[in-house]
Design an enzyme around this catalytic site. Structure first.
Site, short mmCIF file in Angstrom:
data_model
loop_
_atom_site.label_atom_id
_atom_site.label_comp_id
_atom_site.label_asym_id
_atom_site.label_seq_id
_atom_site.Cartn_x
_atom_site.Cartn_y
_atom_site.Cartn_z
N ASN A 9 0.86 -1.19 0.00
CA ASN A 9 0.00 0.00 0.00
C ASN A 9 0.90 1.24 0.00
O ASN A 9 1.49 1.56 1.03
CB ASN A 9 -0.89 -0.03 1.26
CG ASN A 9 -1.66 1.26 1.46
OD1 ASN A 9 -1.83 2.05 0.53
ND2 ASN A 9 -2.13 1.48 2.68
N LYS A 11 0.03 4.23 -0.09
CA LYS A 11 -0.66 5.39 0.49
C LYS A 11 -0.54 6.57 -0.48
O LYS A 11 -0.50 6.35 -1.69
CB LYS A 11 -0.11 5.73 1.87
CG LYS A 11 0.03 4.50 2.77
CD LYS A 11 0.22 4.85 4.19
CE LYS A 11 0.57 3.60 4.97
NZ LYS A 11 0.27 3.70 6.37
N HIS A 95 -9.43 1.02 5.32
CA HIS A 95 -8.12 1.21 5.96
C HIS A 95 -8.29 2.17 7.14
O HIS A 95 -9.10 3.10 7.08
CB HIS A 95 -7.13 1.78 4.92
CG HIS A 95 -5.72 1.79 5.41
ND1 HIS A 95 -5.24 2.73 6.28
CD2 HIS A 95 -4.68 0.96 5.15
CE1 HIS A 95 -3.96 2.48 6.54
NE2 HIS A 95 -3.60 1.40 5.87
N GLU A 97 -6.68 4.62 8.13
CA GLU A 97 -6.51 6.05 7.81
C GLU A 97 -7.80 6.60 7.21
O GLU A 97 -8.14 7.77 7.41
CB GLU A 97 -5.30 6.23 6.87
CG GLU A 97 -4.00 6.04 7.63
CD GLU A 97 -2.83 5.56 6.80
OE1 GLU A 97 -2.88 5.63 5.56
OE2 GLU A 97 -1.85 5.08 7.41
N GLU A 167 -4.93 -5.04 10.96
CA GLU A 167 -3.91 -3.99 11.07
C GLU A 167 -4.15 -3.20 12.36
O GLU A 167 -4.95 -2.24 12.37
CB GLU A 167 -4.01 -3.03 9.89
CG GLU A 167 -3.80 -3.67 8.55
CD GLU A 167 -3.30 -2.64 7.54
OE1 GLU A 167 -2.18 -2.81 7.07
OE2 GLU A 167 -4.02 -1.66 7.28
N GLY A 173 2.66 2.37 10.64
CA GLY A 173 3.59 3.49 10.44
C GLY A 173 4.33 3.91 11.68
O GLY A 173 4.96 4.97 11.71
N SER A 211 3.75 -2.05 10.27
CA SER A 211 5.21 -2.03 10.41
C SER A 211 5.86 -3.38 10.10
O SER A 211 6.82 -3.77 10.77
CB SER A 211 5.61 -1.52 11.80
OG SER A 211 5.16 -0.19 11.97
C1 PEP Z 1 -0.59 0.15 5.94
O1 PEP Z 1 -0.60 1.27 5.46
O2 PEP Z 1 -1.54 -0.61 5.68
C2 PEP Z 1 0.52 -0.27 6.79
C3 PEP Z 1 0.48 -1.43 7.36
O3 PEP Z 1 1.55 0.62 6.94
P1 PEP Z 1 3.00 0.33 7.59
O4 PEP Z 1 3.51 -0.96 7.02
O5 PEP Z 1 3.85 1.51 7.17
O6 PEP Z 1 2.83 0.25 9.06
#
Ligand code: PEP
Length: 252
Positions: A9, A11, A95, A97, A167, A173, A211
């Site tokens: 992803n 973003k 997601h 976000e 997640e 992040g 992460s």
């Molecule tokens: C994500 O955006 O779905 C995500 C898991 O980000 P990150 O790997 O940067 O934590």
């Protein structure tokens, strides 16, 4: 039996230059992997065609969001049918976000999942608890509610177009990852919830996101209920992402 998937992803990151630098090497070293994993690139929608031009048939593509409506006067929106028309296979829905920054509710998420399934694409439903909710001992209830409400309109054959991504919000992040044991426990719980919804839980892929890096992917992917990853930051670095795609246990 279950699909192994690693999805990157991007973003709201990327450029034509990044597409040029990143997609070719990922295609060469992670396309058509012998571990059977499908590698998916999910750039901002504007770059999907550019990614596909570099990816050929070796990598799948997706979009990060679609409208809850099919078509019409919704300025700025992109529909699931358009994503299919442009050759995408996957759509992220809900997601964290989008839930946190754009006010998406479980009801909106359910409507978007329905659009994605009607268009014939795979919906990756993202679920996860905040740190506050985890510390209050509420993580399982929160995640179960998101799964039940987000997938409320799914039935019959269309379950085969559903993937769930766990997640934890506190891991996205932040550099903080759930331990493989904690992630496995939540994935098993998600599968229980899917069973209670009469879904074919054993055949639905459940990905972990938050992460994930080259140095923690193997531990996560070796857990029995973790079928791959949704990767944010690390999907923007070719070497790191390729290494994550190769992190499934051998011989299984
Ligand atoms: C994500 O955006 O779905 C995500 C898991 O980000 P990150 O790997 O940067 O934590």
């Amino acid at each position: 039996m279950r699909r192994r998937i690693v999805a990157g992803n991007w973003k709201m990151n990327g450029s034509k230059d990044l597409v040029q630098q990143l997609v070719g090497p990922v295609r060469e070293q992670a396309g058509r992997l012998d571990n059977g994993a499908e590698v998916v690139i999910i750039p901002p929608a504007l770059y999907v065609s550019a990614v596909q031009a570099e990816a050929g048939d070796d990598l799948a593509t997706g979009v990060q969001n679609v409208s809850q409506w099919q078509s019409g006067a919704y300025t700025g929106e992109v529909s699931a049918d358009m994503a299919r028309d442009m050759g995408c296979g996957y759509v992220l829905v809900g997601h964290s976000e989008r839930r946190q920054l754009f006010g998406e509710t479980d009801e909106t998420v359910a409507a978007k999942v329905e659009q994605v399934l009607q268009s014939g694409l795979t919906a990756v439903l993202c679920v996860g608890e905040t740190l506050e909710q985890r510390e209050a001992g509420d993580a399982e209830r929160v995640v179960a509610t998101q799964v039940i409400r987000g997938l409320a309109r799914v039935e019959g054959e269309s379950w085969s177009q559903v993937v769930v991504a766990y997640e934890p919000v506190w891991a996205i992040g932040t550099g903080r990852t759930a331990t493989a044991e904690d992630a496995q426990a939540m994935h098993a719980e998600i599968r229980n919830v899917l069973s209670s919804m009469k879904a074919p839980a054993e055949s639905i892929s459940v990905l972990y996101g938050g992460s994930v890096k080259a140095d923690n992917a193997a531990a996560l992917f070796s857990e029995p209920d973790i079928d791959g990853g949704l990767i944010g930051g690390a999907s923007l670095k070719a070497d790191e992402f390729i290494s994550i795609c190769r992190s499934f246990p051998a011989g299984s």
